[in-house]
Design a protein around this motif. Structure first.
Motif, mmCIF file in Angstrom:
data_model
loop_
_atom_site.group_PDB
_atom_site.id
_atom_site.type_symbol
_atom_site.label_atom_id
_atom_site.label_comp_id
_atom_site.label_asym_id
_atom_site.label_seq_id
_atom_site.Cartn_x
_atom_site.Cartn_y
_atom_site.Cartn_z
ATOM 1 N N PRO A 108 -33.717 33.320 36.900
ATOM 2 C CA PRO A 108 -32.783 32.690 37.710
ATOM 3 C C PRO A 108 -31.372 33.794 37.622
ATOM 4 C CG PRO A 108 -33.028 31.516 35.559
ATOM 5 C CD PRO A 108 -34.253 32.817 35.796
ATOM 6 N N PRO A 109 -30.594 33.408 38.734
ATOM 7 C CA PRO A 109 -29.287 34.124 38.669
ATOM 8 C C PRO A 109 -28.314 33.492 37.643
ATOM 9 C CG PRO A 109 -29.635 32.941 40.603
ATOM 10 C CD PRO A 109 -30.880 32.705 39.998
ATOM 11 N N ALA A 135 -27.127 40.908 38.034
ATOM 12 C CA ALA A 135 -27.604 39.415 37.150
ATOM 13 C C ALA A 135 -27.383 38.230 38.040
ATOM 14 C CB ALA A 135 -26.772 39.575 35.825
ATOM 15 N N ALA A 136 -26.368 38.145 38.963
ATOM 16 C CA ALA A 136 -26.129 37.057 39.700
ATOM 17 C C ALA A 136 -26.897 37.054 40.899
ATOM 18 C CB ALA A 136 -24.623 37.008 40.082
#
Length: 158
Positions: free
Chosen positions: A31-32, A67-68
């Motif tokens: 997940p972000p 990562a986001a």
């Protein structure tokens, strides 16, 4: 004597029926991770008075944006969130900031044009020759001295 061939259908009654949804690889990813807050210790830092911090800022920001799981447009629009107001205005006034479609690589190149000292300066072969001539007159007696020479040479040559 006549032969008769008969085709029979395979029975599926013995096969188990699955009703679960197939796994979508896109949904199986991590997940972000939310971007850090502006004053967070994990937030990237850029100081326009020290342009060499641009490379580190961009590298740190790119890792956070990945990562986001930001879209290209979000990557551009959020890239200024950690800057002071003056730098934020400067970056957002670059034509590459509002490009359609968003182009992160072009925006980064525009930033390096704005801060020419942010990139490692070009080292000429004359600079390298001067270094070699100076260092060839010095003796190296210990592993520490060699390591120091090697680090200095690598910084200059790469």
């Amino acid at each position: 004597m006549s032969l008769t061939t008969r085709a029979t259908a395979l029975s599926t009654s013995a096969m188990p029926i699955t009703t679960s949804t197939p796994i979508n690889p896109a949904l199986a990813t991590t997940p972000p991770v939310p971007l850090p807050q502006r004053q967070s210790s994990t937030a990237p830092h850029f100081d326009s008075k020290t342009p060499s911090t641009l490379c580190t800022y961009l590298s740190d920001y790119e890792s956070l944006a990945e990562a986001a799981q930001l879209t290209p447009g979000e990557r551009l629009s959020h890239s200024t969130r950690y800057l002071d107001e003056e730098d934020k205005d400067d970056w957002e006034n670059l034509t590459e900031f509002e490009a359609t479609p968003p182009d992160w690589a072009a925006f980064k190149e525009a930033l390096f044009r704005e801060y020419p000292k942010a990139r490692k300066p070009f080292v000429s072969s004359a600079d390298l020759s001067l270094f070699v001539n100076e260092k060839s007159k010095q003796e190296i007696h210990t592993l520490d001295e060699y390591a120091a020479f090697h680090r200095e040479f690598r910084r200059l040559a790469t």
